[in-house]
Design a protein around this motif. Sequence first.
Motif, PDB file in Angstrom:
ATOM      1  N   ALA A 188       0.826  -1.135   0.240  1.00  0.00           N
ATOM      2  CA  ALA A 188      -0.028  -0.030  -0.081  1.00  0.00           C
ATOM      3  C   ALA A 188       0.920   1.128  -0.102  1.00  0.00           C
ATOM      4  O   ALA A 188       0.319   2.326   0.213  1.00  0.00           O
ATOM      5  N   GLY A 189       2.262   0.990  -0.185  1.00  0.00           N
ATOM      6  CA  GLY A 189       2.955   2.190  -0.350  1.00  0.00           C
ATOM      7  C   GLY A 189       3.526   2.794   0.995  1.00  0.00           C
ATOM      8  O   GLY A 189       3.640   4.229   1.085  1.00  0.00           O
ATOM      9  N   LEU A 190       3.408   1.819   1.994  1.00  0.00           N
ATOM     10  CA  LEU A 190       3.640   2.220   3.399  1.00  0.00           C
ATOM     11  C   LEU A 190       5.087   1.880   3.662  1.00  0.00           C
ATOM     12  O   LEU A 190       5.702   1.226   3.042  1.00  0.00           O
ATOM     13  N   THR A 191       5.318   2.267   5.046  1.00  0.00           N
ATOM     14  CA  THR A 191       6.866   1.863   5.493  1.00  0.00           C
ATOM     15  C   THR A 191       6.499   0.488   6.162  1.00  0.00           C
ATOM     16  O   THR A 191       5.949   0.307   6.823  1.00  0.00           O
ATOM     17  N   TYR A 192       7.171  -0.717   5.307  1.00  0.00           N
ATOM     18  CA  TYR A 192       7.022  -2.106   5.970  1.00  0.00           C
ATOM     19  C   TYR A 192       8.485  -2.469   6.465  1.00  0.00           C
ATOM     20  O   TYR A 192       9.578  -2.571   5.926  1.00  0.00           O
ATOM     21  N   VAL A 193       8.191  -3.257   7.633  1.00  0.00           N
ATOM     22  CA  VAL A 193       9.359  -3.890   8.169  1.00  0.00           C
ATOM     23  C   VAL A 193       8.992  -5.430   7.691  1.00  0.00           C
ATOM     24  O   VAL A 193       8.051  -6.170   8.009  1.00  0.00           O
ATOM     25  N   ARG A 194       9.796  -5.935   6.723  1.00  0.00           N
ATOM     26  CA  ARG A 194       9.710  -7.426   6.231  1.00  0.00           C
ATOM     27  C   ARG A 194      10.374  -8.341   6.984  1.00  0.00           C
ATOM     28  O   ARG A 194      11.461  -8.330   7.534  1.00  0.00           O
ATOM     29  N   THR A 195       9.498  -9.468   7.477  1.00  0.00           N
ATOM     30  CA  THR A 195       9.972 -10.370   8.327  1.00  0.00           C
ATOM     31  C   THR A 195       9.544 -11.741   7.789  1.00  0.00           C
ATOM     32  O   THR A 195       8.720 -11.799   7.023  1.00  0.00           O
ATOM     33  N   ARG A 196      10.204 -12.764   7.977  1.00  0.00           N
ATOM     34  CA  ARG A 196       9.728 -14.252   7.587  1.00  0.00           C
ATOM     35  C   ARG A 196       8.759 -14.658   8.274  1.00  0.00           C
ATOM     36  O   ARG A 196       8.557 -14.653   9.733  1.00  0.00           O
ATOM     37  N   TYR A 197       7.685 -15.414   7.474  1.00  0.00           N
ATOM     38  CA  TYR A 197       6.715 -16.209   8.472  1.00  0.00           C
ATOM     39  C   TYR A 197       7.210 -17.179   9.283  1.00  0.00           C
ATOM     40  O   TYR A 197       8.053 -18.066   8.694  1.00  0.00           O
ATOM     41  N   VAL A 198       6.753 -17.441  10.560  1.00  0.00           N
ATOM     42  CA  VAL A 198       7.156 -18.681  11.333  1.00  0.00           C
ATOM     43  C   VAL A 198       5.908 -19.129  11.833  1.00  0.00           C
ATOM     44  O   VAL A 198       4.954 -18.453  12.600  1.00  0.00           O
TER      45      VAL A 198
END
Length: 414
Positions: A214-224
């Motif tokens: 959505a054009g926001l600030t994202y912190v990408r992290t792995r699905y656990v």
Amino acid sequence: MRVLFATYPAKTHFHAMVPLAWALRGAGHEVTVAAQPGFAAEINQAGLTAVPVGADRSLGRMLEANPALLEELRAEGDAPAAEPTWADVKDEYSESVTWWYKMENVPMVHSLVTFARQWRPDLVVWEPTTSAGAIAAKACGAAHARLMYTPDSFGLTRANYLRLRPPNPAPGESDTLAEWLASYADKYGASFSEDMVTGQFTIDHFPDSLRLDAGLTYVRTRYVPYGGAAVVPDWLTTPPRRPRIAITLGMDAFAAELREILGSLAELDVEVVATVPDDRRAALGPVPGNVRLVSYVPLLALVPTCSVVIHHAGAGTLATTSLYGVPQLVLRLSLEGDFDEPELVGGLTGQGAGVAVRPGAGIGTAVRENVVRLLEEPRFRERAAALRAEMLALPSPGESVGELERLAAEHRGR
């Protein structure tokens, strides 16, 4: 730092939070989880500290009191996808604020704000339906973030709303969600800002091929994967002699369709493991000899032993199966995940890691034919392996903690 999680009392929403909560605890941070009182035991079962806030009110309770609402939700879930218009998003926001956001958040806002002001968290993490978390963060000066349990259709809907909204809206076309949040911000001595809708930043554990941006600030992290307390049964420790097919269709699977599917798979040289609650087995009648019925089995133990997984497109089930690189056959037999199902299924099938089948006449034949395809055509397992690699390339929750510490310090007090 102190981190306060806030969640709606549903396992799907909360379970997505647990790995990050434990990563933060493992890094030495204090963690608490706030939810309606009746959900405290589920939080404790995850080994986390529960903060009961407000009164118990959930969609399940609403449906018990108003069964007609279930039929309305079915109709909405079956509506075809289309390019959104101003009328679409305007009505959606007005209706969702009227019943969903108020139903979920109003009972817990005051208690959550009171606790947050007393405990003084540095960061509040809320799942996208628990706006009370954003209100509490504003009230106590904490940084705050959304944590997605599903692709970010919430953020995309908001972006469409702001994009399509006329410069001078007509009477009755006010920004209902913003006004509702602003009323609480004002009540607790703060001012509304757009981050109360979508977070100062968003924690997203879906890979690129399954996510929405959505054009926001994202912190990408792995699905656990986390599915609550579970015990691995003895039979699951022995490798299957034939290809194993898992079937998990959520709580609303239709007995007739499932019975037909199980019958169709009896014609194949496969082992079938179907999760069916004990109180629903009688409706199935006798099952074929190659079918094992279980009330529950942990997916993180079952899926790696499977050649194909058949499921209802629930976000957690789809993500867990993707993580283990197993081809998927998606059925639409339940209401679970209706709002996010098109994005998840489209992402999965679009990059070739699975196929989708809609229920109807001949569903057994359609399932059998597609299971054969998934077993025999190498491209499905190749694409499933590529999706697994894509997920494993993301940083683990523990590796994401440093970025969360930085962002919390940057946004605290805003």
